[in-house]
Design an enzyme around this catalytic site. Structure first.
Site: not given
Lengths: 400, 382, 400, 382
Positions: A126-127, A129, A245, A385-387
């Site tokens: 996967q490209g 980031s 998903e 992220s969880n944030e």
């Protein structure tokens, strides 16, 4: 209201469990149980076994090799894979680019790519980031300039998982730097990793392994027919992909399997003349984890059950709970396992394939434990992220 | 009450900091640990030249007569720089055992070498079944003519692979679980029957498994009462914990510094991520955890020489609890706030995180010491 | 570096301790120990005892009755009061308006008010908070309009602690509603509570007690000579007041005393055929609290020690740690005490002076415990909420 | 698997909600609890008319044959509105003891009155020294001719002050700590020798201390095996915990709702405080804690009729742990985010906070149940 599985669902679970137990290669299952990597070969072998059974892409439309199972059956299948333990399918093809191709791709793209994804003939990465764009994905700067029937791609992707094995990469690239919003000038390209100008540089991760990479593009020629959908509409496909998903995200089954392992280790590891497991406080910590895990399992089932009533591609914002709590529990179980082995977390013993071939220091279960703890810190960072997930809950659910 | 450093202490602090600033940035540290011994012999030599290896020993033993506060200053600086040299192993652990157990003659023979850095020792204490409890030591020492014979295996001996000699704890009498019957022996590394297997550790240091097969030592090699070493062992462990607390705080301080800088510098959604209040509050909590840990580091230093062993152990356990919890919170938060950068070997933060983790697990983690403290009735009862 | 008290400091501590032990009225100390209120009368008696000794305003300049003690002695004195336990002085006069008056007031104001504060002849309360202005204090809207040699005050204050006993209130009022910044049109007035037009309405707090009030001002005439300092400069004096004295904020000694009480209760309260204290897990929870408390005590001493080198009125931003951790620990000890009595937290038994005169339900130490837990929730809210304190740390210390 | 309510269940939910919406806003609730009995007899009558008091009893016993899910629906609604009527005391606790222990004849005599709401009972179970463990019951029951004599004191009997009768647990044989030897007795409140002292509770309800001095009951008043009541008592406690979990979740849901609304409405520094990210994240964590608690409420309901007592107890303990922790976090956060408004009796939030606190402490708090769960090997071992 009935929280138990129906008779039919229980029969389905048994069928899946028995098939996996009978067919997952012993070495592959053992590697997962021990906390080691199954490697490319292990994943390929197992994907092909499942594909032969017709189960490697169960969530795809039937015409592309899917099973037609409902959300609960899909969930049971994933759960059983994790519990076995057996590898789950490589997400980049099966969960990510596959659905994008069968939803937005040309007939030619579907014909060419989908069967090879299902059989893991092509290994995808996967490209998305980039060094300058983490949670703020849309600010990416890899450029693709149209030149006749090709794009010329220049730029850099990072955190590219298992790119070292990949045959193909799907990329978000900027095709219109002058678009009024940064989301509007992005296209979605499929790029053959053998194309000249692509360089893969490994990033050594915290536990010492090689899981992620930087991928550099230097005047890489990509045929226009490898663009999915319309030019400059790539952000729509990326959003579809990211929202597609979520049911596997909590990894309940995997964490259950890790708790089982933790208990085995705690019963075996000596402490105070007995075993770690004899310590009531330690057992309470495991119990506390099991309570949260049971709660999350039911939360997960509530979300899955609700999916039968939702339109495709609009994930329940409650799935952010699954991501946050699921990642916290994955981290908690690795942390407790490390506490169980205590001082034997100290030796650094890389896996055999990385050159370590001595007998283990201390117990044979110890070597992967600290690396597992270190490596699992990533799960609260990646995939939003969880944030970011808390922002989603605050805004989409609570309206703040 | 006085929280200021004395002139001498300031001198130690400044000289260590200067050395590490020049020779121990992250890149150089990675080179030092890639050296054949797992650390830099040159840096070790520099430590000796600064007098650091001589710090805790009396002048009679070739040392500088420093106390726990001086040790704290040195270890805190080492923690900031993630120093991999065998200071804890040789000076604090093995050196501490010699300071407390050895006779004047033995000290005069062995300690000047340790103090000058020429001799590096290791303390062979724990075994597979002991976890953190030295009373569970099983390795046997048997009277053998005028000397002793040692048989057994020691595990996770810090820097045991490159040590010139060992201080070894072994059982003369009783069985595992008994606090009596333990002795300490000085064993040069080249003694016949001694075998070792070195390996790297998760935090970038080195350790070894050490086997003793009919290893013979003389009566001069027994350090103190051959059946009464248990209290000395506890004392050495407590001193090591106090030193580790300081190392941990140095490393935490660096993590808070790196994370704050990263939050100011890293931009997302068009602004530095340090502008997000949720991250600001997390950083504030890290800072509080650091300052609470720093306070307990001082408490540990102040208590390390407490003569009442029960009060000393309670204080040291309390410090270990705080340091373990602060270190875990700061380490996990630092990694989380760094995002992807936090989980690669290529940046400093992950190495601090791993070192914190191993410091917490060393000599019993936070929950282990909390249980000890609870059993003894708490901090005020002690 | 030497963390131990010097010989002189130890002697000072002994002197203070012995004086308090010999002089604090038994009923007053017992009320504090049991977690009950000492009442107005108890506080007045104790203040006058201390004032006779010359210790009721130890931190004031010597010419106004202070002792000339250094910060460490001041700290030891507060600590010993809390440990005894003996009441601390009413903060509104001693800590708040007193220092404002001797710093910014006229000679006449000093002469008139300071001795009566020191002897608690005047009971003061604080008129800062308003219904529409909580943490955002400067947005207050109580108006004072100049009319000859008086101001006419209209508006409402809230959360006014112990206003039901008060002789005087010091207020922030808006004297220039058109000032360019909301901080710039505020003045600082001293108002006699007997002035016509003042109404005090009790606010019943969560535990059922009467600690705070609303105070209404309806055309209240306040002589201009009761303004402190310059008109429209009141915000400066308020900032001075709020930043003035933080060393008591952590309440280490008080929490230590509460931990002692907790241990007594846990040793007495039956559970599982023995006592609550026999449960290792419970003792670990107490020990964990003691660890944090010891750490905070040293942090406090570090801050106090640093005060000797700071200029007056510029509090160490690290004192925000004292506020946050100090309040968390005050809450934690009340919470653990409630866990210790378990089911006996349930009965609601208001204090005698509020009409309860039955024998206690269950153990005689139980009645104030749950109210203590409920009431202590406020300490992370008032005096700059813990969220505000984290903002301060992030900005003033970390520069974020 | 099906998370939807049946048509009947939806009907219960809608009718309770409608009643409470109209007759049980916060202001009316404060009036109800100020009534002479500490609750509203009219509301109680309305509960009876809706069939709520009849919910768990079989049709033969004058009930509606509802199960744990129906109970969950009712209790969740009660939790949202902070209902103070003696539903748990009479229907769940005393009614549950009768359902599980009484003979058909006894049930036919007593339960129709309970189901119709005319009779309100209380369960007199715990004593000063028992804490949460019924095996520690000391109160004696002695054979006395054809009947029994009861002597002793019961403590913290929920709604014992207004109950028309009691189900009383007393010891026929053995000593405190024995699980055998306990019996359950039905005792009308006006029986000679029975004395009681009622009082308000911190959460706005009522309870009583009850004394038994030579209280005489007949052989017909013993419910089931006079020495074998222990398993029934555990079962009733587990059902009560399941019901309390639902009440707690209803109250948590309301707290999240009130807090979210407050964050949107309350302005400071020129913006709604809900715009501050740190508060947003706290609210998000409250929401997560609520949903995790809701899941365990369902788990408790599903497990309440589990025939295997070991598995049932483990599941109920797990639910109590989650509910206690979620309730504590949500309650404390709701108060904190409300600021000063959160700590006055004048607003709803403080009352929810106090009720949550008392639910956690009832029948053993979160840590108590975590210890039970740990002892039994955890959730998967059960």
């Amino acid at each position: 209201m009935d929280l138990a599985l129906s008779g039919e669902q229980r029969r389905f679970r048994t069928e899946v469990r028995e098939f996996i137990r009978a067919n997952v290669p012993d070495d592959v299952s053992a590697a997962l149980r021990d906390g080691r990597s199954v490697g490319k070969d292990g994943l390929v072998r197992w994907t092909r076994i499942l594909n032969a059974k017709g189960w490697s892409v169960p969530h795809w439309p039937v015409e592309h090799g899917g099973t037609g199972w409902g959300p609960i059956e899909q969930y049971i299948f994933q759960d059983e894979l994790q519990l076995a333990p057996a590898p789950q399918m490589l997400p980049f093809g099966h969960q990510m680019v596959g659905p994008v191709i069968y939803t937005f791709g040309t007939e030619e793209q579907k014909r060419r790519f989908l069967p090879r994804i299902a059989n893991l003939d092509d290994w995808w990465c996967q490209g998305f980031s980039e060094p300058g764009a983490g949670s703020d994905l849309a600010s990416l700067s890899t450029r693709a300039v149209r030149a006749g029937d090709h794009y010329i791609v220049n730029g850099q992707k990072t955190w590219t998982t298992l790119a070292q094995h990949a045959d193909w990469i799907f990329c978000l690239v900027r095709t219109d730097p002058n678009a009024p919003k940064k989301q509007m000038g992005i296209s979605f390209l499929l790029i053959d990793m053998k194309t000249p100008g692509i360089t893969v540089r490994p990033i050594r991760t915290i536990e010492g392994g090689h899981e992620v990479n930087e991928v550099f593009f230097d005047d890489v020629k990509v045929p226009v027919e490898n663009r999915v959908g319309a030019e400059n509409k790539g952000w729509d496909y990326a959003k579809f992909l990211l929202g597609n998903e979520r049911s596997g995200i909590a990894r309940i089954g995997a964490t259950k399997e890790r708790v089982r392992r933790l208990k085995e280790i705690a019963r075996a590891e000596p402490a105070g003349g007995g075993a770690v497991w004899d310590n009531p406080r330690f057992r309470e910590k495991v119990a506390a984890l099991e309570v949260e895990l049971k709660a999350l399992e039911i939360t997960q089932l509530r979300v899955v059950s609700g999916e039968t009533k939702r339109t495709h591609g609009t994930p329940d914002p409650a799935s952010s709970i699954l991501k946050i709590k699921g990642s916290e529990l994955q981290q908690a179980v690795t942390e407790l396992t490390m506490e169980a082995i205590g001082p034997y977390a100290l030796p650094f013993e890389p896996e055999h394939d990385e050159g370590w071939n001595e007998p283990p220091v201390g117990p044979d279960y110890a070597a992967p434990v600290a690396p597992g703890y270190f490596n699992t810190r990533k799960v609260s960072i990646y995939g939003g992220s969880n944030e970011i997930q808390k922002n989603i809950i605050a805004k989409a659910i609570l309206g703040l | 009450m006085d929280f200021d450093l004395s002139e001498e202490q300031t001198l130690i602090k400044d000289s260590v900091s200067k050395l590490l600033k020049g020779e121990y940035d992250f890149e150089k540290r990675e080179r030092h640990r890639a050296a054949p011994l797992g650390f830099s012999e040159e840096i070790w030599q520099s430590f000796a030249e600064l007098g650091l290896t001589a710090l805790p020993f009396t002048e009679d033993d070739g040392g500088l007569g420093g106390g726990p506060v001086e040790m704290m200053i040195a270890m805190e600086a080492f923690g900031r720089a993630l120093v991999v040299e065998p200071y804890l192993a040789s000076v604090v652990l093995a050196g501490g055992a010699l300071r407390h157990a050895a006779s004047a003659e033995q000290r005069a023979e062995i300690l000047p070498g340790v103090a000058s850095g020429e001799t590096r020792l290791a303390l062979a204490l724990f075994e597979r079944q002991t976890r953190h409890d030295p009373a569970l030591i099983a390795m046997r020492a048997t009277k053998d003519g005028e000397g002793y014979r040692l048989d057994g295996e020691k595990s996770l001996v810090l820097h045991g692979d490159s040590a010139h000699g060992f201080v070894v704890a072994a059982r003369m009498a009783g069985s595992p679980g008994d606090t009596g019957g333990l002795g300490l022996f000085h064993v040069p590394a080249d003694t016949e029957g001694l075998g070792r297997r070195g390996y790297a550790t998760q935090d970038g240091m080195r350790a070894a498994e050490v086997q003793f097969s009919s290893v013979r030592v003389t009566a001069d090699d027994v350090l103190g009462d051959p059946e009464g070493a248990y209290p000395v062992i506890l004392r050495v462990i407590d001193e090591a914990i106090a030193a580790l607390c300081a190392e941990a705080v140095g490393s935490m301080e660096r993590m808070v510094e790196l994370t704050t800088a990263f939050l100011k510098e890293r931009k997302q959604f068009g602004m530095p991520i340090g502008g997000f209040q949720a991250l600001q509050h997390r950083a504030a909590e890290m800072y509080m955890a650091l300052e609470q840990a720093r306070s307990m580091m001082m408490f540990a230093a102040m208590s390390a020489e407490e003569p009442d062993a029960v009060a000393r152990r309670a204080a040291i356990s309390a410090a270990k609890v705080q340091i373990g919890r602060s270190g875990r919170f700061i380490g996990q938060s630092a990694v989380q706030l760094h995002g992807g950068v936090g989980v690669t070997m290529e940046y400093e933060i992950a190495h601090h995180f791993k070192r914190q983790t191993m410091i917490d697990l060393a000599f019993g983690d936070a929950d282990h010491h909390l249980a000890l403290l609870g059993e003894s009735g708490g901090l005020e009862a002690a």
